[in-house]
Enzyme design. Structure first.
Site, PDB file in Angstrom:
ATOM      1  CB  THR A  97      37.884  45.772  31.612  1.00  0.00           C
ATOM      2  OG1 THR A  97      38.793  44.587  32.027  1.00  0.00           O
ATOM      3  CG2 THR A  97      36.700  45.172  32.412  1.00  0.00           C
ATOM      4  CE  LYS A 172      39.239  42.082  33.892  1.00  0.00           C
ATOM      5  NZ  LYS A 172      40.407  41.731  34.967  1.00  0.00           N
TER       6      LYS A 172
END
Length: 297
Positions: A97, A172
């Site tokens: 991420t 995300k």
């Protein structure tokens, strides 16, 4: 011909992902990790080990990254003994991420060296990583995503193409903003309810099974009322990191983002109080503590 896969970051999520790549028949090389248990398990299953990111690149056609965030990605890719130092054409799939602006800049700079970089962050938990049923959001050119798809399918149950490089990481962050926003709401609601004599069991009984129920609610309350500390293995520090990335994007794009600021502050409070390594559902305990209440149960 089956492409050779390199994997960096065999932690909570990466261990299961790498295991599934082996089970699907991919030749796999893993980057050495300070936590040896996962590395040794994967070697026992048929993986080989590289001593550096450069060695990983030399042994691979496609490299999967599953590390904490942008600084760690850049260190593996651009470091003095990093992937780029091998001088090989590679496809790099970043399942971390990461910060979208860093991802797009990194993709552009690596393209000059013949390295294709796409982003494919993950959703769900280590349980799904082990089962091979993760959700993946992938950003990149159509041909690059097509090449990556067989690798992603080894550990994903659902793959959503989001657009050009960087959009996977943006999606995300939006996904985590929504889910972590719910976590902050649950934690506050439980403390407010406790002040009025409403138990966590009652709260769970009303929301569970109703329109506001969802898998995230279930794993959060598997900790709160189910007393399972392993129910949702995502740390408060990682949550704060992701919310900070989104806050940075909002600032850079001059986008009003007041709700994210409030959610981020809940996690910043938890981390500031020394709970960085706690999992997200423990936020309910921390908010209760700041209100002079016992953990909600």
């Amino acid at each position: 011909m089956t492409e050779r896969i390199g994997f960096a970051g065999v932690g909570l999520m990466g261990h299961g992902m790498a295991k599934n790549l082996l089970e699907k028949g991919f030749p796999l090389t893993v980057l050495g990790h300070r936590k040896r248990e996962a590395v040794e398990d994967l070697k026992a299953r048929g993986a080989t080990e590289a001593g550096s990111a450069r060695e990983l690149a030399e042994a691979s056609d496609i490299v999967v990254l599953c590390v904490t965030g942008s600084p760690q990605v850049r260190a593996i890719v651009e470091g003095p003994d990093g992937l780029a130092a091998a001088g090989r054409k590679l496809l790099v799939i970043d399942c971390s991420t990461s910060e979208p602006s860093v991802t797009t800049a990194l993709a552009a700079s690596l393209a000059e060296h013949g390295i294709t970089f796409i982003d494919a962050p993950l959703s769900r938990t280590p349980k799904e990583a082990w089962a091979g049923t993760l959700d993946v959001m992938v950003g990149g050119a159509e041909a690059d995503v097509a090449r990556a798809r067989p690798v992603l399918e080894a550990f994903a149950g659902r793959i959503v193409e989001t657009g050009p490089v960087g959009t996977g990481h943006m999606m995300k962050l939006l996904n985590n903003f929504v889910s972590l926003g719910y976590a902050a709401l649950y934690a506050e609601a439980l403390s407010l309810g406790a002040k009025a004599g409403v138990t966590a069991q009652t709260f769970f009984g009303v929301i569970g099974g109703g329109r506001m129920d969802c898998p995230f609610f279930q794993t959060f309350f598997e900790y709160v009322v189910g007393h399972n500390p392993e129910a949702h293995k995502f740390t408060l520090s990682n949550a704060l990191k992701d919310l900070t990335y989104l806050s940075s994007f909002a600032g850079a794009s001059a986008t009003a983002n007041p709700v994210n600021s409030a959610v981020r502050n809940s996690f910043a409070l938890a981390v500031g109080l020394g709970h960085a390594d706690g999992y997200v559902p423990t936020l309910a305990d921390i908010i209760a503590q700041t209100n002079g209440l016992p953990p909600p149960r």
